[in-house]
Design a protein around this motif. Structure first.
Motif, PDB file in Angstrom:
ATOM      1  N   ILE B 102      24.330  42.281  28.921  1.00 16.24           N
ATOM      2  CA  ILE B 102      24.726  40.604  29.128  1.00 16.24           C
ATOM      3  C   ILE B 102      26.240  41.063  29.729  1.00 16.24           C
ATOM      4  CG2 ILE B 102      24.883  38.411  27.725  1.00 16.24           C
ATOM      5  CD1 ILE B 102      22.789  39.945  25.901  1.00 16.24           C
ATOM      6  N   PHE B 103      26.160  40.022  30.761  1.00 10.82           N
ATOM      7  CA  PHE B 103      27.449  40.395  30.853  1.00 10.82           C
ATOM      8  C   PHE B 103      28.218  38.894  30.834  1.00 10.82           C
ATOM      9  CE2 PHE B 103      27.081  43.127  34.324  1.00 10.82           C
ATOM     10  CZ  PHE B 103      25.906  44.010  34.628  1.00 10.82           C
ATOM     11  N   GLY B 104      29.558  39.158  30.734  1.00 14.58           N
ATOM     12  CA  GLY B 104      31.019  37.293  30.446  1.00 14.58           C
ATOM     13  C   GLY B 104      30.963  37.433  31.514  1.00 14.58           C
ATOM     14  N   ALA B 105      31.661  36.329  31.617  1.00 14.11           N
ATOM     15  CA  ALA B 105      31.080  35.116  33.169  1.00 14.11           C
ATOM     16  C   ALA B 105      32.729  36.091  34.191  1.00 14.11           C
ATOM     17  CB  ALA B 105      32.033  33.613  32.926  1.00 14.11           C
ATOM     18  N   GLY B 106      33.282  36.477  33.371  1.00  8.17           N
ATOM     19  CA  GLY B 106      33.844  37.985  34.744  1.00  8.17           C
ATOM     20  C   GLY B 106      35.384  37.180  33.876  1.00  8.17           C
ATOM     21  N   THR B 107      36.576  37.920  34.733  1.00  9.68           N
ATOM     22  CA  THR B 107      38.201  37.301  34.590  1.00  9.68           C
ATOM     23  C   THR B 107      38.419  37.747  35.492  1.00  9.68           C
ATOM     24  OG1 THR B 107      38.628  37.634  32.156  1.00  9.68           O
ATOM     25  CG2 THR B 107      40.369  38.191  33.646  1.00  9.68           C
ATOM     26  N   ARG B 108      38.802  37.184  36.643  1.00 13.80           N
ATOM     27  CA  ARG B 108      39.731  37.087  37.900  1.00 13.80           C
ATOM     28  C   ARG B 108      40.999  37.985  37.864  1.00 13.80           C
ATOM     29  NH1 ARG B 108      38.182  37.383  43.089  1.00 13.80           N
ATOM     30  NH2 ARG B 108      36.083  36.495  42.441  1.00 13.80           N
ATOM     31  N   LEU B 109      41.167  39.290  38.755  1.00 17.83           N
ATOM     32  CA  LEU B 109      42.687  39.794  38.028  1.00 17.83           C
ATOM     33  C   LEU B 109      43.065  39.605  39.154  1.00 17.83           C
ATOM     34  CD1 LEU B 109      44.848  41.290  36.015  1.00 17.83           C
ATOM     35  CD2 LEU B 109      43.725  42.984  36.812  1.00 17.83           C
ATOM     36  N   ALA B 110      44.679  38.524  39.634  1.00 20.06           N
ATOM     37  CA  ALA B 110      45.496  39.218  40.236  1.00 20.06           C
ATOM     38  C   ALA B 110      47.176  39.815  40.356  1.00 20.06           C
ATOM     39  CB  ALA B 110      45.951  37.453  40.989  1.00 20.06           C
ATOM     40  N   VAL B 111      47.486  40.533  41.009  1.00 15.40           N
ATOM     41  CA  VAL B 111      48.591  41.215  40.583  1.00 15.40           C
ATOM     42  C   VAL B 111      49.827  41.104  42.380  1.00 15.40           C
ATOM     43  CG1 VAL B 111      49.575  43.892  40.537  1.00 15.40           C
ATOM     44  CG2 VAL B 111      47.085  43.574  40.370  1.00 15.40           C
ATOM     45  N   HIS B 112      50.602  40.920  41.792  1.00 12.74           N
ATOM     46  CA  HIS B 112      51.299  39.451  43.243  1.00 12.74           C
ATOM     47  C   HIS B 112      52.508  41.244  42.914  1.00 12.74           C
ATOM     48  CE1 HIS B 112      49.346  36.492  42.748  1.00 12.74           C
ATOM     49  NE2 HIS B 112      49.820  36.056  41.378  1.00 12.74           N
ATOM     50  N   PRO B 113      53.125  41.295  43.522  1.00  6.83           N
ATOM     51  CA  PRO B 113      54.382  42.297  43.941  1.00  6.83           C
ATOM     52  C   PRO B 113      55.654  41.885  43.201  1.00  6.83           C
ATOM     53  CG  PRO B 113      53.626  41.289  46.197  1.00  6.83           C
ATOM     54  CD  PRO B 113      52.372  40.622  44.886  1.00  6.83           C
TER      55      PRO B 113
END
Lengths: 114, 113
Positions: B102-113
């Motif tokens: 059963i999957f969660g909806a997801g978390t999008r991780l952004a990494v900035h310089p």
């Protein structure tokens, strides 16, 4: 082949057409699965197979069918595609259906139904 | 019934700073919990899994997660983010019966310089 392969990579399909998405694994896993991935919903299970010769329905099976004639192949068929089936489809496999087992995923098929 | 809630749909961090992706679960019995990562236009890859052994689980690429039964949480952490960590992360619980994830909806991780 190493792991799970899916074909095609992407497809645009007219509504009402029949389409089969192919999935092959070379890990001799007993269990295989089909998921669809839609934005904001994560992955949802369509159908699964515990072992060759058996299949079962997942969370969203309507409009889809599967077969498992042998260990390696697990095709997913859309008998008459509808626009709501536009999605990214992932095939996965695991050693068995124990909840402890990791599932290995293919690269996905992006399907657009117009 | 089992369910998973990822508390943040998007997380943005600077390179070199810590990462925290939050996940709460609901399960009527002792669950197996997983974190998967999906890089753009790729399939899912297992980061780590908890299966009732040690509560602090170490995964690949420096990620780890701690199972806290009292809080029903399984948060994913990394001490120092790298640009290559930018991806979507899914918290997953193993459901009853067959190996139903059963999957969660997801978390999008952004990494900035």
């Amino acid at each position: 082949i190493a792991g799970i392969t899916q074909a095609p990579t992407s497809q645009i399909l007219a509504a009402g057409r029949r389409m089969t998405l192919r999935c092959t694994q070379d890990m001799r896993h007993n269990a295989m699965y089909w998921y669809r991935q839609d934005l904001g919903l994560g992955l949802r299970l369509i159908h699964y197979s515990n072992t060759a010769g058996t299949t079962g329905k997942g969370e969203v099976p309507d409009g889809y069918s599967v077969s498992r004639a042998n260990t390696d192949d697990f095709p997913l068929t859309l008998a008459s595609a509808v626009p709501s089936q536009t999605s990214v489809y992932f095939c996965a496999s695991s050693v068995s259906t124990s909840g402890l087992n990791e599932q290995f995923f293919g690269p996905g098929t992006r399907l657009t139904v117009l | 019934a089992q369910s998973v809630t990822q508390l943040d749909s998007h997380v943005s961090v600077s390179e070199g700073t810590p990462v925290l992706l939050r996940c709460n679960y609901s399960s009527s019995y002792s669950p197996s919990l997983f974190w998967y990562v999906q890089h753009p236009n790729k399939g899912l890859q297992l980061l780590l899994k908890y299966t009732s052994a040690a509560t602090l689980v170490k995964g690949i690429n420096g990620f780890e997660a701690e199972f806290k039964k009292s809080e029903t949480s399984f948060h994913l952490t990394k001490p120092s983010a790298h640009m290559s960590d930018a991806a979507e992360y899914f918290c997953v619980v193993s459901g009853a019966g067959y190996n139903k994830l059963i999957f969660g909806a997801g978390t999008r991780l952004a990494v900035h310089p």
